[in-house]
Design a protein around this motif. Structure first.
Motif, PDB file in Angstrom:
ATOM      1  N   SER A 155      33.098  30.306  53.405  1.00 29.96           N
ATOM      2  CA  SER A 155      34.171  29.953  54.328  1.00 29.96           C
ATOM      3  C   SER A 155      35.382  30.830  54.038  1.00 29.96           C
ATOM      4  O   SER A 155      35.437  31.528  53.020  1.00 29.96           O
ATOM      5  CB  SER A 155      34.537  28.473  54.166  1.00 29.96           C
ATOM      6  OG  SER A 155      35.093  28.246  52.874  1.00 29.96           O
ATOM      7  N   GLY A 156      36.365  30.771  54.929  1.00 29.44           N
ATOM      8  CA  GLY A 156      37.568  31.571  54.732  1.00 29.44           C
ATOM      9  C   GLY A 156      38.308  31.204  53.467  1.00 29.44           C
ATOM     10  O   GLY A 156      38.800  32.076  52.742  1.00 29.44           O
ATOM     11  N   SER A 157      38.384  29.905  53.165  1.00 31.39           N
ATOM     12  CA  SER A 157      39.089  29.474  51.952  1.00 31.39           C
ATOM     13  C   SER A 157      38.344  29.923  50.705  1.00 31.39           C
ATOM     14  O   SER A 157      38.963  30.326  49.707  1.00 31.39           O
ATOM     15  CB  SER A 157      39.250  27.955  51.951  1.00 31.39           C
ATOM     16  OG  SER A 157      37.977  27.304  52.021  1.00 31.39           O
ATOM     17  N   GLU A 158      37.010  29.864  50.737  1.00 28.39           N
ATOM     18  CA  GLU A 158      36.221  30.326  49.588  1.00 28.39           C
ATOM     19  C   GLU A 158      36.399  31.825  49.380  1.00 28.39           C
ATOM     20  O   GLU A 158      36.469  32.300  48.238  1.00 28.39           O
ATOM     21  CB  GLU A 158      34.750  29.991  49.809  1.00 28.39           C
ATOM     22  CG  GLU A 158      34.423  28.504  49.722  1.00 28.39           C
ATOM     23  CD  GLU A 158      32.996  28.205  50.100  1.00 28.39           C
ATOM     24  OE1 GLU A 158      32.422  27.247  49.535  1.00 28.39           O
ATOM     25  OE2 GLU A 158      32.442  28.916  50.966  1.00 28.39           O
ATOM     26  N   LEU A 159      36.479  32.567  50.474  1.00 23.34           N
ATOM     27  CA  LEU A 159      36.685  34.011  50.360  1.00 23.34           C
ATOM     28  C   LEU A 159      38.047  34.314  49.752  1.00 23.34           C
ATOM     29  O   LEU A 159      38.172  35.226  48.922  1.00 23.34           O
ATOM     30  CB  LEU A 159      36.558  34.663  51.734  1.00 23.34           C
ATOM     31  CG  LEU A 159      36.652  36.195  51.750  1.00 23.34           C
ATOM     32  CD1 LEU A 159      35.450  36.812  51.056  1.00 23.34           C
ATOM     33  CD2 LEU A 159      36.762  36.715  53.187  1.00 23.34           C
ATOM     34  N   GLU A 161      39.670  32.447  47.654  1.00 22.41           N
ATOM     35  CA  GLU A 161      39.575  32.127  46.229  1.00 22.41           C
ATOM     36  C   GLU A 161      38.926  33.255  45.448  1.00 22.41           C
ATOM     37  O   GLU A 161      39.239  33.478  44.283  1.00 22.41           O
ATOM     38  CB  GLU A 161      38.782  30.834  46.040  1.00 22.41           C
ATOM     39  CG  GLU A 161      39.512  29.579  46.505  1.00 22.41           C
ATOM     40  CD  GLU A 161      38.647  28.340  46.394  1.00 22.41           C
ATOM     41  OE1 GLU A 161      37.500  28.467  45.893  1.00 22.41           O
ATOM     42  OE2 GLU A 161      39.104  27.254  46.788  1.00 22.41           O
ATOM     43  N   LYS A 162      38.010  33.958  46.097  1.00 25.36           N
ATOM     44  CA  LYS A 162      37.321  35.082  45.457  1.00 25.36           C
ATOM     45  C   LYS A 162      38.042  36.407  45.697  1.00 25.36           C
ATOM     46  O   LYS A 162      37.463  37.477  45.541  1.00 25.36           O
ATOM     47  CB  LYS A 162      35.881  35.169  45.963  1.00 25.36           C
ATOM     48  CG  LYS A 162      35.039  33.949  45.618  1.00 25.36           C
ATOM     49  CD  LYS A 162      33.623  34.075  46.175  1.00 25.36           C
ATOM     50  CE  LYS A 162      32.796  32.833  45.845  1.00 25.36           C
ATOM     51  NZ  LYS A 162      32.581  32.696  44.393  1.00 25.36           N
ATOM     52  N   LYS A 163      39.324  36.327  46.110  1.00 24.20           N
ATOM     53  CA  LYS A 163      40.181  37.501  46.315  1.00 24.20           C
ATOM     54  C   LYS A 163      39.614  38.468  47.339  1.00 24.20           C
ATOM     55  O   LYS A 163      39.694  39.692  47.187  1.00 24.20           O
ATOM     56  CB  LYS A 163      40.423  38.222  44.983  1.00 24.20           C
ATOM     57  CG  LYS A 163      41.140  37.351  43.957  1.00 24.20           C
ATOM     58  CD  LYS A 163      41.393  38.098  42.665  1.00 24.20           C
ATOM     59  CE  LYS A 163      42.131  37.206  41.665  1.00 24.20           C
ATOM     60  NZ  LYS A 163      42.395  37.894  40.383  1.00 24.20           N
ATOM     61  N   GLY A 164      38.991  37.894  48.382  1.00 23.32           N
ATOM     62  CA  GLY A 164      38.525  38.705  49.495  1.00 23.32           C
ATOM     63  C   GLY A 164      37.223  39.428  49.266  1.00 23.32           C
ATOM     64  O   GLY A 164      36.885  40.342  50.041  1.00 23.32           O
ATOM     65  N   ILE A 165      36.469  39.054  48.239  1.00 22.40           N
ATOM     66  CA  ILE A 165      35.216  39.745  47.931  1.00 22.40           C
ATOM     67  C   ILE A 165      34.063  38.752  47.891  1.00 22.40           C
ATOM     68  O   ILE A 165      34.135  37.734  47.194  1.00 22.40           O
ATOM     69  CB  ILE A 165      35.300  40.493  46.593  1.00 22.40           C
ATOM     70  CG1 ILE A 165      36.375  41.582  46.660  1.00 22.40           C
ATOM     71  CG2 ILE A 165      33.951  41.100  46.226  1.00 22.40           C
ATOM     72  CD1 ILE A 165      36.596  42.316  45.371  1.00 22.40           C
ATOM     73  N   MET A 166      33.018  39.028  48.639  1.00 21.13           N
ATOM     74  CA  MET A 166      31.798  38.231  48.608  1.00 21.13           C
ATOM     75  C   MET A 166      30.699  39.031  47.918  1.00 21.13           C
ATOM     76  O   MET A 166      30.408  40.165  48.325  1.00 21.13           O
ATOM     77  CB  MET A 166      31.335  37.853  50.017  1.00 21.13           C
ATOM     78  CG  MET A 166      30.093  36.962  50.017  1.00 21.13           C
ATOM     79  SD  MET A 166      29.543  36.482  51.680  1.00 21.13           S
ATOM     80  CE  MET A 166      28.648  37.951  52.189  1.00 21.13           C
ATOM     81  N   LEU A 167      30.112  38.465  46.870  1.00 20.77           N
ATOM     82  CA  LEU A 167      29.043  39.142  46.157  1.00 20.77           C
ATOM     83  C   LEU A 167      27.737  39.026  46.929  1.00 20.77           C
ATOM     84  O   LEU A 167      27.398  37.965  47.456  1.00 20.77           O
ATOM     85  CB  LEU A 167      28.874  38.548  44.760  1.00 20.77           C
ATOM     86  CG  LEU A 167      30.046  38.730  43.795  1.00 20.77           C
ATOM     87  CD1 LEU A 167      29.727  38.092  42.449  1.00 20.77           C
ATOM     88  CD2 LEU A 167      30.374  40.201  43.612  1.00 20.77           C
ATOM     89  N   ILE A 168      27.017  40.130  46.988  1.00 21.49           N
ATOM     90  CA  ILE A 168      25.666  40.154  47.558  1.00 21.49           C
ATOM     91  C   ILE A 168      24.764  40.617  46.415  1.00 21.49           C
ATOM     92  O   ILE A 168      24.496  41.816  46.270  1.00 21.49           O
ATOM     93  CB  ILE A 168      25.571  41.107  48.764  1.00 21.49           C
ATOM     94  CG1 ILE A 168      26.702  40.826  49.754  1.00 21.49           C
ATOM     95  CG2 ILE A 168      24.221  40.976  49.457  1.00 21.49           C
ATOM     96  CD1 ILE A 168      26.772  41.790  50.912  1.00 21.49           C
TER      97      ILE A 168
END
Length: 652
Positions: A155-159, A161-168
């Motif tokens: 979600s946007g809030s989770e992103l 929290e992760k400083k705009g980075i999603m791990l793949i």
């Protein structure tokens, strides 16, 4: 007269000769003991070292180049074969240079570089001990492999929290797709010239833009990750004054050629990507830039014909309006669609693979609501060095046939650069000079923050025999420590006439660099692409503070991707480092220029400048070529072998 019986004189010989026999026996035992002691001493100097000795025991360092000073010529000749065998058996797989003692200089307690180095050293000790404790049957990647999922959502809030980075974790594969839902923010005043393009003294401009990037793993701390796909919509603020979409890649912090979509459909004769054009049209028909339209507008107006104005497709992003962006991984490139319609296609570039895209970053003037990635692979790319490493005997380091070599090449590499090292092994390290051990090349690798990668590095080192592990945790500002380790290895472990430093994305044309060094035979030399009167940057990404460098200019220095120094300069560097007299600077090529300059103050150095030690990419008739991807490496080697010419493979 009494006759005296004549005795055989041989009966008295043993008694008379007894002191002489004892003396001869003692000399024999003394010589035997002395020879045995020398052999033991030499053996102890060339053995593999323990972790404790790596971290500061000076008594266990090798000084092979100095052994002949205390041996007579006769003894040296007798022991030459034995010494040679022990050198060949005892080449270190881990650097023996004691960094920690030289870094414990009280005069530099406040130095940020020294503090970072000490931290990295002790952290490296912990990591190395963990690697040594791993059993052969232990699978350290189980927890990583388990993290691989076929789909990931945030979600946007989770992103945020992760400083705009999603791990793949497992990267992408053919057919993978990532969908982003967001809203561009309203334009704002911007005075940053890097973003707005304004010049000093000009009025500020309104800017609204954001960046979506598929990124790879960072090699070391403080180094920016590679941008496999940089997608940058500029709603307002581009220097053209119009909304554009710019796409690019960044390899080793060097940007490629940008693909700018400015509202005009790609030409009919331009290459497509999986049948899709690179840029779609979003400019109105009456806003044509064609000279023909400008020349005939008066005729249309004269005859009173009204031209029907159509909008083929508006710019896909609008301030304050929700968008749905999808990136699909095709056969030939990435395809980007917005709100269900194709907008751009970006062809894959050499040096990157789908599996490398282990992260997605979103930043800029956009509010993200959700991200969803699907059709992802189930295996982890970075824990699959078998994808890159070909465990074949032909790629192993050749046995050393000489005690002394003409040139030692230290290659700086990062832990997860399995593909880069394999490409070097299969290309210029196959040169006859290396195969005959007239030239010796070794990779210098520091420890990675991930245990599984460190374990694979050790396995790789054990198999190929061409890796020297520098036991500190890798850090971008500490490359200078690897350079010192290269000079130490090149004068002690493999005594060489010349020492070269290069990177694992540098292609080396062996015959040319040897010829350049031989031209200055017998003199102290420093060869490379020299920088004269360079000034330090005081602002921006490469900024250097006055505390780090107070002078207005750097000393003359050769660019880092490839340079050569003579062994006497290397001796000077190592000696001063061990005596805590060597000044360290985070830019290793500037550091080398500083050290050579200091050496030059007491003994003249021949500075040799050549642009053929290419800093950016590849040029015709190169000596070295930088920023070469693994595919380019093997391509250049094939051209050198098959066509006999130093040709570039500019495919990125």
């Amino acid at each position: 007269m009494k006759r005296v019986k004549k005795l055989d004189p041989l009966l008295f010989l043993p008694n008379r000769a007894k002191p002489l026999q004892i003396f001869i026996a003692l000399i024999f035992l003394y010589l035997l003991f002395t020879t045995f002691e020398i052999e033991i001493s030499l053996a102890s100097k060339t053995r593999f070292v323990s972790v404790s000795s790596l971290l500061g025991n000076e008594h266990q360092r090798t000084h092979l180049s100095k052994d002949s000073n205390f041996l007579s010529q006769e003894a040296s000749g007798v022991l030459q074969g034995s010494l040679h065998r022990k050198i060949m058996q005892g080449l270190q797989k881990v650097s023996t240079l004691s960094f920690i003692e030289a870094l414990n200089d009280t005069k530099n307690e406040a130095s940020e570089l020294h503090m970072a180095a000490r931290h990295a050293w002790f952290e490296g000790k912990r990591l190395w001990e963990e690697v040594l404790s791993v059993k052969e049957t232990e699978n350290v990647a189980e927890n990583i492999s388990d993290s691989c999922q076929h789909s990931i959502s945030l979600s946007g809030s989770e992103l945020r929290e992760k400083k705009g980075i999603m791990l793949i974790p497992c990267g992408l594969t053919l057919g993978s797709h990532v969908t982003l839902v967001g809203t561009p923010r309203w334009a704002h005043w911007e005075d940053n010239p890097k973003i707005s393009g304004v010049k000093e003294g000009e009025r500020k401009v309104m800017v609204s833009q954001f960046m979506m990037e598929l990124q790879g793993l960072k090699s070391v701390d403080k180094e920016e990750p590679p941008r496999i796909l940089h997608f940058n919509p500029r709603l307002k603020g581009d220097y053209s004054g119009k909304p554009v979409i710019e796409q690019n890649t960044c390899y080793r912090m060097q940007w490629g050629s940008a693909l700018r979509c400015e509202g005009w459909k790609s030409r009919a004769d331009e290459d497509t990507v999986d049948g899709q054009v690179k840029c779609e049209k979003w400019i109105r028909d009456d806003d044509s830039r064609a000279e023909e339209a400008k020349a005939t507008w008066w005729l249309t107006r004269l005859i009173g014909r009204t031209k029907k104005v159509t909008i083929d497709w508006p710019y896909p992003f609008v301030e304050g309006k929700l968008f749905v962006l999808t990136v699909n991984a095709g056969m030939e490139g990435y395809h980007v669609s917005v709100d269900g319609r194709h907008v751009t296609s970006f062809p894959y570039r050499t040096g990157f693979s789908l599996e490398d895209a282990t992260g997605l970053s979103v930043k800029g003037d956009v509010d993200m609501h959700s991200i969803f990635a699907a059709s992802l692979p189930a295996s982890h790319p970075s824990f699959a060095p078998q994808m890159h490493l070909e465990l074949l005997p032909q790629w192993k380091a050749p046995p050393l046939l000489h005690v002394n070599v003409e040139l030692f090449i230290g290659i700086l590499s990062a832990g997860n650069h399995f593909a880069e090292r394999m490409a070097v092994r299969k290309s210029w390290m196959q040169h006859k000079l290396i195969k005959s051990s007239d030239v010796v090349a070794r990779f210098f690798v520091a420890l990675h923050g991930r245990k599984d990668i460190d374990v694979e590095i050790k396995k790789e080192a054990d198999y190929f025999g061409d890796i020297v592990i520098v036991p500190y945790m890798d850090h971008y500002d500490l490359v200078v420590l690897k350079t010192i380790a290269i000079t130490e290895y090149g004068i002690r472990s493999v005594p060489a006439k010349y020492i070269m430093k290069c990177d694992d994305d540098t292609f080396v044309r062996m015959d040319s660099i040897i010829s350049e060094a031989r031209k200055v035979d017998g003199r102290s030399l420093y060869i490379g692409n020299m920088n004269y009167h360079h000034r330090p940057f005081r602002h921006g990404k490469w900024a250097v503070t006055y505390e780090e460098w107070s002078e207005e200019e750097y000393p003359t220095y050769a660019n880092g991707p490839g340079y050569i120094v003579s062994s006497d300069i290397a001796e000077f560097i190592v000696s001063n480092f061990e005596k805590r007299r060597l000044k360290l600077f985070k830019m290793e090529d500037v550091s080398m220029g500083m050290w050579v300059g200091k050496f030059n103050s007491s003994k003249r150095v021949e500075y040799v400048h050549s642009l053929k030690f290419c800093q950016y990419g590849c040029i015709e008739d190169y000596y070295t070529a930088h920023y070469q991807s693994p595919r380019q490496m093997t391509c250049m080697w094939d051209k050198l072998q098959n066509q006999g010419k130093p040709l570039c493979c500019n495919m990125r």
